[in-house]
Design a protein around this motif. Sequence first.
Motif, PDB file in Angstrom:
ATOM      1  N   GLY B  28      20.694  17.167 -51.250  1.00 27.88           N
ATOM      2  CA  GLY B  28      22.031  16.730 -51.317  1.00 27.88           C
ATOM      3  C   GLY B  28      22.762  16.075 -52.446  1.00 27.88           C
ATOM      4  N   HIS B  29      22.024  16.208 -53.458  1.00 26.29           N
ATOM      5  CA  HIS B  29      22.659  15.353 -54.865  1.00 26.29           C
ATOM      6  C   HIS B  29      23.808  16.074 -55.360  1.00 26.29           C
ATOM      7  N   ASP B  30      24.573  15.431 -56.110  1.00 27.61           N
ATOM      8  CA  ASP B  30      25.803  15.689 -56.782  1.00 27.61           C
ATOM      9  C   ASP B  30      25.743  15.857 -58.027  1.00 27.61           C
ATOM     10  N   THR B  31      24.647  15.522 -58.887  1.00 28.04           N
ATOM     11  CA  THR B  31      24.670  15.736 -60.039  1.00 28.04           C
ATOM     12  C   THR B  31      23.275  16.511 -60.253  1.00 28.04           C
ATOM     13  N   MET B  32      23.236  17.422 -61.363  1.00 28.70           N
ATOM     14  CA  MET B  32      22.329  18.420 -61.801  1.00 28.70           C
ATOM     15  C   MET B  32      22.284  18.373 -63.205  1.00 28.70           C
ATOM     16  N   TYR B  33      21.167  18.327 -63.896  1.00 27.23           N
ATOM     17  CA  TYR B  33      20.751  18.513 -65.356  1.00 27.23           C
ATOM     18  C   TYR B  33      19.869  19.532 -65.537  1.00 27.23           C
ATOM     19  N   TRP B  34      19.954  19.769 -67.096  1.00 29.38           N
ATOM     20  CA  TRP B  34      19.234  20.861 -67.618  1.00 29.38           C
ATOM     21  C   TRP B  34      18.453  20.002 -69.036  1.00 29.38           C
ATOM     22  N   TYR B  35      17.070  19.886 -69.062  1.00 29.98           N
ATOM     23  CA  TYR B  35      16.514  19.337 -70.075  1.00 29.98           C
ATOM     24  C   TYR B  35      15.571  20.484 -70.786  1.00 29.98           C
ATOM     25  N   LYS B  36      15.408  20.286 -72.057  1.00 32.17           N
ATOM     26  CA  LYS B  36      14.411  21.117 -73.015  1.00 32.17           C
ATOM     27  C   LYS B  36      13.264  20.466 -73.211  1.00 32.17           C
ATOM     28  N   GLN B  37      12.122  20.985 -73.009  1.00 38.47           N
ATOM     29  CA  GLN B  37      10.922  20.570 -73.813  1.00 38.47           C
ATOM     30  C   GLN B  37      10.185  21.445 -74.591  1.00 38.47           C
ATOM     31  N   ASP B  38      10.129  21.079 -75.994  1.00 38.35           N
ATOM     32  CA  ASP B  38      10.011  21.855 -76.989  1.00 38.35           C
ATOM     33  C   ASP B  38       8.512  21.847 -77.034  1.00 38.35           C
ATOM     34  N   SER B  39       7.959  22.580 -78.152  1.00 42.37           N
ATOM     35  CA  SER B  39       6.252  22.929 -78.214  1.00 42.37           C
ATOM     36  C   SER B  39       5.525  21.614 -78.496  1.00 42.37           C
ATOM     37  N   LYS B  40       6.205  20.564 -78.974  1.00 36.77           N
ATOM     38  CA  LYS B  40       5.416  19.121 -79.267  1.00 36.77           C
ATOM     39  C   LYS B  40       5.834  18.272 -78.167  1.00 36.77           C
ATOM     40  N   LYS B  41       6.217  18.934 -77.027  1.00 34.32           N
ATOM     41  CA  LYS B  41       6.317  18.259 -75.723  1.00 34.32           C
ATOM     42  C   LYS B  41       7.405  17.049 -75.614  1.00 34.32           C
ATOM     43  N   PHE B  42       8.475  17.419 -76.667  1.00 31.74           N
ATOM     44  CA  PHE B  42       9.645  16.378 -76.683  1.00 31.74           C
ATOM     45  C   PHE B  42      10.638  16.950 -75.635  1.00 31.74           C
ATOM     46  N   LEU B  43      11.294  16.010 -75.104  1.00 34.84           N
ATOM     47  CA  LEU B  43      12.196  16.317 -73.876  1.00 34.84           C
ATOM     48  C   LEU B  43      13.517  15.874 -74.204  1.00 34.84           C
ATOM     49  N   LYS B  44      14.538  16.635 -74.015  1.00 36.87           N
ATOM     50  CA  LYS B  44      15.836  16.402 -74.402  1.00 36.87           C
ATOM     51  C   LYS B  44      16.778  17.109 -73.480  1.00 36.87           C
ATOM     52  N   ILE B  45      17.967  16.147 -73.252  1.00 38.79           N
ATOM     53  CA  ILE B  45      19.053  16.683 -72.315  1.00 38.79           C
ATOM     54  C   ILE B  45      19.740  17.712 -72.924  1.00 38.79           C
ATOM     55  N   MET B  46      20.251  18.622 -72.038  1.00 39.91           N
ATOM     56  CA  MET B  46      21.076  19.652 -72.595  1.00 39.91           C
ATOM     57  C   MET B  46      22.360  19.684 -71.831  1.00 39.91           C
ATOM     58  N   PHE B  47      22.409  19.587 -70.639  1.00 41.47           N
ATOM     59  CA  PHE B  47      23.647  19.606 -69.954  1.00 41.47           C
ATOM     60  C   PHE B  47      23.479  18.813 -68.910  1.00 41.47           C
ATOM     61  N   SER B  48      24.838  18.397 -68.086  1.00 42.80           N
ATOM     62  CA  SER B  48      24.633  17.845 -66.655  1.00 42.80           C
ATOM     63  C   SER B  48      26.014  18.295 -66.032  1.00 42.80           C
ATOM     64  N   TYR B  49      25.986  18.467 -64.864  1.00 39.73           N
ATOM     65  CA  TYR B  49      26.905  18.703 -64.056  1.00 39.73           C
ATOM     66  C   TYR B  49      27.153  17.738 -62.973  1.00 39.73           C
ATOM     67  N   ASN B  50      28.519  17.394 -62.424  1.00 42.00           N
ATOM     68  CA  ASN B  50      28.509  16.626 -61.446  1.00 42.00           C
ATOM     69  C   ASN B  50      29.689  17.544 -60.520  1.00 42.00           C
ATOM     70  N   ASN B  51      28.959  17.731 -59.211  1.00 42.07           N
ATOM     71  CA  ASN B  51      30.118  18.584 -58.453  1.00 42.07           C
ATOM     72  C   ASN B  51      30.771  19.617 -59.141  1.00 42.07           C
ATOM     73  N   LYS B  52      29.872  20.545 -59.871  1.00 42.11           N
ATOM     74  CA  LYS B  52      30.423  21.473 -60.497  1.00 42.11           C
ATOM     75  C   LYS B  52      31.011  21.425 -61.724  1.00 42.11           C
ATOM     76  N   GLU B  53      31.412  20.024 -62.084  1.00 43.63           N
ATOM     77  CA  GLU B  53      32.132  19.995 -63.290  1.00 43.63           C
ATOM     78  C   GLU B  53      31.091  19.338 -64.398  1.00 43.63           C
ATOM     79  N   LEU B  54      31.217  20.004 -65.620  1.00 46.85           N
ATOM     80  CA  LEU B  54      30.615  19.607 -66.721  1.00 46.85           C
ATOM     81  C   LEU B  54      30.492  18.205 -67.219  1.00 46.85           C
TER      82      LEU B  54
END
Lengths: 112, 115
Positions: B28-54
């Motif tokens: 039931g959350h309003d916000t969703m995210y995509w993160y990318k983890q590269d081959s060295k395990k480094f995690l970085k935010i790519m996108f987030s959406y709140n109620n279908k809005e970027l």
Amino acid sequence: AQSVTQLDSQVPVFEEAPVELRCNYSSSVSVYLFWYVQYPNQGLQLLLKYLSGSTLVKGINGFEAEFNKSQTSFHLRKPSVHISDTAEYFCAVMGGYNKLIFGAGTRLAVHP
Amino acid sequence: DTAVSQTPKYLVTQMGNDKSIKCEQNLGHDTMYWYKQDSKKFLKIMFSYNNKELIINETVPNRFSPKSPDKAHLNLHINSLELGDSAVYFCASSPILPSSYNEQFFGPGTRLTVL
């Protein structure tokens, strides 16, 4: 801009020994800090978080961390580790719009 | 009972192809995210959406296009895949933005391998 530095890329330790995983942060705004654990081939699980209040934070699986504002640190500790604690540990600070800014991770390898 | 789910878990494809990764949350959350983890395990935010809005777009190449058909879903479409896109992609969700802390719950990840 916020950033996180995890000072050790790998920490080998024997079972039942204590461990400390080090994390330093940089932030010019209110600080929200987190430790996440990633077991092999799995997603991220929140271990503990610091939002405000007591600087000693207790988390799951016997882990705790201490927020030190003067040293800008948030080190993770466990008094006695198990083989099952072998995993990648990530320290993170919350940036604008709720995004998490992660450190490079520390691989904890627990040996029998 | 799965809180944040992703499909597929593994994706192997050729350079130049177009592929999509799907994410669904039943919290039931309003916000969703995509993160990318590269081959060295480094995690970085790519996108987030709140109620279908970027809300967040962290200088990701235009080949990556997130789409949120409703607040429970956030899909990631990647055009013209490149070798450097090989990574593990994590979806996450949290309750409403933006003024205070909201814990993020992560999915199990999608391992993308581009050959």
